[in-house]
Design an enzyme around this catalytic site. Structure first.
Site, short mmCIF file in Angstrom:
data_model
loop_
_atom_site.label_atom_id
_atom_site.label_comp_id
_atom_site.label_asym_id
_atom_site.label_seq_id
_atom_site.Cartn_x
_atom_site.Cartn_y
_atom_site.Cartn_z
N LYS A 47 40.02 -6.78 -18.72
CA LYS A 47 40.32 -5.57 -17.97
C LYS A 47 40.77 -5.88 -16.55
O LYS A 47 41.40 -5.06 -15.89
CB LYS A 47 39.04 -4.69 -17.87
CG LYS A 47 38.44 -4.26 -19.16
CD LYS A 47 37.14 -3.49 -18.88
CE LYS A 47 36.39 -3.20 -20.16
NZ LYS A 47 35.03 -2.71 -19.86
N GLY A 48 40.40 -7.05 -16.06
CA GLY A 48 40.47 -7.36 -14.62
C GLY A 48 41.82 -7.18 -13.95
O GLY A 48 41.87 -6.91 -12.75
N GLU A 103 47.27 -12.12 -14.71
CA GLU A 103 45.81 -12.33 -14.76
C GLU A 103 45.22 -12.05 -13.39
O GLU A 103 45.89 -12.19 -12.36
CB GLU A 103 45.55 -13.78 -15.23
CG GLU A 103 44.12 -14.24 -15.21
CD GLU A 103 43.20 -13.49 -16.15
OE1 GLU A 103 43.18 -12.25 -16.09
OE2 GLU A 103 42.46 -14.13 -16.91
N ASP A 104 43.95 -11.66 -13.35
CA ASP A 104 43.30 -11.41 -12.07
C ASP A 104 42.92 -12.71 -11.37
O ASP A 104 43.22 -12.89 -10.19
CB ASP A 104 42.06 -10.49 -12.23
CG ASP A 104 41.07 -10.99 -13.28
OD1 ASP A 104 41.31 -12.03 -13.93
OD2 ASP A 104 40.02 -10.33 -13.46
N ASP A 107 39.70 -19.15 -12.92
CA ASP A 107 38.46 -19.72 -12.41
C ASP A 107 38.30 -21.12 -13.02
O ASP A 107 38.85 -22.08 -12.50
CB ASP A 107 37.33 -18.76 -12.78
CG ASP A 107 35.98 -19.16 -12.24
OD1 ASP A 107 35.93 -19.86 -11.22
OD2 ASP A 107 34.95 -18.77 -12.83
N LYS A 135 40.61 -20.19 -8.12
CA LYS A 135 39.44 -20.87 -7.53
C LYS A 135 39.49 -22.32 -7.95
O LYS A 135 38.83 -22.72 -8.91
CB LYS A 135 38.16 -20.26 -8.12
CG LYS A 135 37.48 -19.18 -7.32
CD LYS A 135 36.09 -18.94 -7.90
CE LYS A 135 35.87 -17.48 -8.18
NZ LYS A 135 34.58 -17.23 -8.87
N PHE A 156 31.99 -15.57 -5.66
CA PHE A 156 32.20 -14.54 -6.68
C PHE A 156 32.77 -13.30 -6.02
O PHE A 156 32.16 -12.71 -5.13
CB PHE A 156 30.91 -14.21 -7.44
CG PHE A 156 31.23 -13.53 -8.74
CD1 PHE A 156 31.56 -14.26 -9.87
CD2 PHE A 156 31.25 -12.14 -8.82
CE1 PHE A 156 31.89 -13.63 -11.07
CE2 PHE A 156 31.58 -11.50 -10.01
CZ PHE A 156 31.90 -12.25 -11.12
N VAL A 157 33.96 -12.92 -6.45
CA VAL A 157 34.67 -11.82 -5.80
C VAL A 157 34.76 -10.60 -6.71
O VAL A 157 34.79 -10.72 -7.94
CB VAL A 157 36.09 -12.26 -5.35
CG1 VAL A 157 36.00 -13.25 -4.20
CG2 VAL A 157 36.89 -12.86 -6.50
N ASP A 163 35.30 -7.18 -11.57
CA ASP A 163 33.97 -6.56 -11.65
C ASP A 163 32.85 -7.59 -11.57
O ASP A 163 33.04 -8.79 -11.76
CB ASP A 163 33.82 -5.85 -13.00
CG ASP A 163 33.64 -6.86 -14.14
OD1 ASP A 163 34.47 -7.77 -14.27
OD2 ASP A 163 32.64 -6.74 -14.89
N ARG A 169 35.05 -2.35 -9.75
CA ARG A 169 36.48 -2.47 -10.05
C ARG A 169 37.32 -1.53 -9.19
O ARG A 169 38.49 -1.78 -8.93
CB ARG A 169 36.76 -2.12 -11.53
CG ARG A 169 36.22 -3.13 -12.52
CD ARG A 169 36.86 -2.91 -13.89
NE ARG A 169 36.08 -3.52 -14.97
CZ ARG A 169 36.22 -4.78 -15.37
NH1 ARG A 169 37.08 -5.58 -14.77
NH2 ARG A 169 35.49 -5.26 -16.37
#
Ligand code: IMP
Ligand code: MG
Length: 179
Positions: A47-48, A103-104, A107, A135, A156-157, A163, A169
């Site tokens: 969903k990001g 993509e958000d 990581d 990251k 962690f963002v 989310d 969100r």
């Protein structure tokens, strides 16, 4: 729990900084695909990336179609295990088409490595990756990011679509949790 109990996370990237960079990314993408014939398929990862993708495509001046693909990465807490599942798939074949994944955040890279391998079996003409965030400190699978918004520290963002346990969100900026 009411909204009053939710502490506003401190700002890492302001709404203005995000919007400015997203417009630049849109221009980079437009320039890159300018002379490609055929329609670009933008694949927004759920969903990001839904807010990022919504802003980004409005800054892209190309003939494009939008598809969504849901990914779930199993892991304990905030750690990805590398076991990835497609929870919602494309509604159209991408064979011989130019695909742009949106993509958000990359990581560990395990989700994108899985997706790139999966998409390759569908024989697209090209696949490129656009990620708002990266990251690098947490890399376990190196994936090439063709269009990148920001490189961030190992924190962690949340916000702007990202989310923590489905919360935050809707923040218009990118905030940092646990500081
Ligand atoms: P991966 O570790 O690169 O496979 O990332 C898997 C997914 O974890 C990303 O697509 C995000 O949805 C999520 N994720 C990773 N880091 C963060 C973060 O800092 N905030 C929110 N979600 C994150
Ligand atoms: Mg994601």
């Amino acid at each position: 729990m009411t909204v009053k109990d939710l502490v506003k996370p401190p700002v890492l990237l302001s709404e203005e900084a995000l919007q400015r960079r997203v417009r630049e990314l849109g221009q980079e993408i437009t320039a890159h695909y300018q002379d490609h014939d055929g329609q670009l398929v933008v694949v927004a990862i759920l969903k990001g990336s839904f807010l990022f993708a919504a802003d980004l495509i409005r800054a892209v001046d190309l003939d494009l179609a939008v598809e969504f693909l849901g990914l779930r990465s199993y892991g304990a807490g905030t750690e990805s295990s590398g076991v990835v599942q497609i929870t919602y798939d494309l509604t159209t074949p991408v064979t011989d088409r130019d695909v742009l994944i949106v993509e958000d955040i990359v990581d560990t890279g395990l989700s994108m490595r899985y997706l790139l391998e999966n998409l390759a079996t569908r024989h697209p003409r090209s696949v490129k990756l656009c990620s708002l965030l990266h990251k690098p400190a947490r890399t376990r699978a190196a994936v090439p990011i063709d269009f990148l918004g920001f490189t961030i520290e190992d924190r962690f963002v949340v916000g702007y679509g990202l989310d923590y346990a489905e919360r935050y969100r809707n923040l218009p900026y990118l905030g940092v949790l646990g500081e």
